[in-house]
Motif scaffolding. Structure first.
Motif, PDB file in Angstrom:
ATOM      1  N   UNK A 158       0.793  -1.222   0.000  1.00  0.00           N
ATOM      2  CA  UNK A 158       0.000   0.000   0.000  1.00  0.00           C
ATOM      3  C   UNK A 158       0.823   1.268   0.000  1.00  0.00           C
ATOM      4  N   UNK A 159       1.944   1.268   0.709  1.00  0.00           N
ATOM      5  CA  UNK A 159       2.749   2.488   0.828  1.00  0.00           C
ATOM      6  C   UNK A 159       3.410   2.900  -0.477  1.00  0.00           C
ATOM      7  N   UNK A 160       3.390   2.060  -1.486  1.00  0.00           N
ATOM      8  CA  UNK A 160       3.995   2.415  -2.769  1.00  0.00           C
ATOM      9  C   UNK A 160       3.269   3.563  -3.459  1.00  0.00           C
ATOM     10  N   UNK A 161       2.103   3.950  -2.941  1.00  0.00           N
ATOM     11  CA  UNK A 161       1.416   5.113  -3.504  1.00  0.00           C
ATOM     12  C   UNK A 161       2.329   6.329  -3.501  1.00  0.00           C
ATOM     13  N   UNK A 162       3.133   6.437  -2.456  1.00  0.00           N
ATOM     14  CA  UNK A 162       4.046   7.568  -2.288  1.00  0.00           C
ATOM     15  C   UNK A 162       5.040   7.630  -3.455  1.00  0.00           C
ATOM     16  N   UNK A 163       5.599   6.474  -3.789  1.00  0.00           N
ATOM     17  CA  UNK A 163       6.574   6.419  -4.864  1.00  0.00           C
ATOM     18  C   UNK A 163       5.925   6.724  -6.211  1.00  0.00           C
ATOM     19  N   UNK A 164       4.679   6.278  -6.395  1.00  0.00           N
ATOM     20  CA  UNK A 164       3.980   6.544  -7.654  1.00  0.00           C
ATOM     21  C   UNK A 164       3.737   8.037  -7.844  1.00  0.00           C
ATOM     22  N   UNK A 165       3.318   8.724  -6.795  1.00  0.00           N
ATOM     23  CA  UNK A 165       3.119  10.172  -6.888  1.00  0.00           C
ATOM     24  C   UNK A 165       4.435  10.860  -7.200  1.00  0.00           C
ATOM     25  N   UNK A 166       5.509  10.417  -6.576  1.00  0.00           N
ATOM     26  CA  UNK A 166       6.840  10.958  -6.848  1.00  0.00           C
ATOM     27  C   UNK A 166       7.173  10.861  -8.334  1.00  0.00           C
ATOM     28  N   UNK A 167       7.015   9.677  -8.909  1.00  0.00           N
ATOM     29  CA  UNK A 167       7.366   9.461 -10.315  1.00  0.00           C
ATOM     30  C   UNK A 167       6.456  10.263 -11.238  1.00  0.00           C
ATOM     31  N   UNK A 168       5.165  10.299 -10.943  1.00  0.00           N
ATOM     32  CA  UNK A 168       4.217  11.019 -11.796  1.00  0.00           C
ATOM     33  C   UNK A 168       4.521  12.515 -11.833  1.00  0.00           C
ATOM     34  N   UNK A 169       4.698  13.107 -10.665  1.00  0.00           N
ATOM     35  CA  UNK A 169       4.905  14.559 -10.599  1.00  0.00           C
ATOM     36  C   UNK A 169       6.245  14.953 -11.220  1.00  0.00           C
ATOM     37  N   UNK A 170       7.297  14.215 -10.908  1.00  0.00           N
ATOM     38  CA  UNK A 170       8.611  14.591 -11.411  1.00  0.00           C
ATOM     39  C   UNK A 170       8.763  14.292 -12.903  1.00  0.00           C
TER      40      UNK A 170
END
Length: 395
Positions: free
Chosen positions: A158-170
């Protein structure tokens, strides 16, 4: 440790492309993330009353904001340095390498989760749920998948949401940077407008949709990344900050620690309205203070640069990826254990996994990608580059 020793240590870290302060900041944030998920092995209703210490177990959202600011700052600084040295190919090649470094570790984790789901009889997640969850995580769309399919998503990733937002925004910012690299003022103005808009939007989403939706929606969580990006774009222009680096670092440290402590008294409503923007601003000041020249080691240098914090910070991607899967696996296999020995076993197993992953995967992949980047673009002319190892997530 004397002040002179702190300075020497910090200079050596910078000479290798790292800041001991920023390593320590991410290490503290990573420890807070781990503690905030420790309820998996030590349920909150069995912890007892902790008073102000409850902040150590409830500040995961604040820690995520801290990570996001550091990521935005370090990635943007690297974009600028690479672009100055090699033109558009510089940041493009570096960011491609960054995604590769992250993805290798993510895919390794997902392969391990898939194997566990197939071989471990205590893993009761339906195969179809596991497969859909792993595909969403592997393609960095996991945050939107969980938001829209909360009841049919694996909890241990579940915590991988954080990494996905990171990749999407950057990834989106990379496109904007390449288009506006020669118009830095326009780029900076656009980032500041988006920063204000994202902060307001997040509060509205929280009020109308609740914390779950606000947590997992990219636009409502990108404000902290934008704080880091804005700090990197403005660092050379903020002369007053550069002249008072030690004071700025110290004041920002106090505010960041205050935001962490506040979670013992106020819940998510405060984070999504006041505390979130405040910790974003304070962490931006912290990285600016660290980037400014300082003639001697301060108390803030000593605190953030403490070696155990820095060690965790340097391995933060591995710790972040593996801590919940390890915690849940241990909890499934020790349902009758007392929380204390179960927590000790979980931490020991996590430490062992992190050491193995760092030595056999993390460091070799980082070195390999670094060699590829050396062939695809000229080495940046700047001597002081931010860390290029994946941050947690990552920079």
């Amino acid at each position: 440790m004397s002040g002179d020793e702190v300075v020497v240590s910090r200079q050596r870290a910078r000479g290798s492309g790292r800041s001991s302060v920023l390593d320590g900041v991410r290490g503290v944030a990573m420890l807070l993330v781990v503690l905030s998920h420790s309820w998996t092995v030590w349920p909150a209703d069995r912890r007892g009353t902790l008073g102000s210490l409850e902040a150590l177990f409830s500040s995961g959202s604040v820690a995520v904001s801290i990570f996001f600011v550091l990521t935005g700052f370090l990635v943007t600084r690297t974009f600028m340095a690479r672009h100055d040295a090699a033109g558009p190919v510089g940041p493009l090649a570096w960011f491609t390498g960054r995604i590769l470094r992250i993805s290798v570790q993510v895919w390794l984790l997902l392969a391990a989760v898939y194997a566990m789901a197939r071989l471990d009889p205590t893993d009761l997640t339906p195969p179809a749920v596991t497969e859909r969850s792993l595909v969403a995580a592997a393609t960095y769309t996991w945050n939107t998948y969980v938001r829209d399919n909360a009841l049919s998503a694996r909890s241990d990733i579940g915590a991988l949401y954080f990494l996905c937002i990171d990749v999407q925004v950057l990834s989106a910012f990379l496109v904007a940077f390449l288009l506006l690299a020669r118009a830095r003022r326009l780029l900076t103005g656009g980032v500041l407008v988006l920063l204000v808009g994202s902060s307001v939007w997040r509060a509205l989403v929280f009020e109308q949709e609740g914390w779950f939706h606000a947590t997992l929606t990219t636009v409502s969580r990108m404000d902290a990344i934008l704080w880091g990006i804005a700090a990197a774009l403005l660092v050379e222009r903020l002369v007053a900050v550069r002249r008072r680096g030690a004071a700025v670092l110290g004041a920002a440290t106090l505010v960041v620690l205050g935001c962490i402590a506040s979670t013992a008294f106020w819940g998510l409503e405060a984070y999504f309205t006041v505390v979130g923007p405040l910790v974003g601003f304070a962490t931006a000041l912290l990285v600016l203070g660290d980037a400014a020249p300082r003639s001697h080691g301060t108390y803030a240098d000593r605190f953030w640069g403490w070696r155990p914090f820095a060690v965790v910070g340097r391995a933060s991607l591995s710790v972040f990826l593996w801590h919940i899967p390890v915690f849940e696996a241990v909890a499934r296999h020790t349902p009758t254990w007392h929380p204390f020995p179960r927590s000790v076993v979980a931490l020991v197993v996590l430490a062992a996994v992190v050491v193995v992953v760092e030595r056999l995967v993390g460091r070799p992949v980082t070195a390999f990608v670094g060699r590829l980047a050396g062939h695809s673009a000229r080495r940046p002319r700047r001597v002081h580059l931010p860390s290029e190892r994946p941050l947690v997530p990552t920079a």
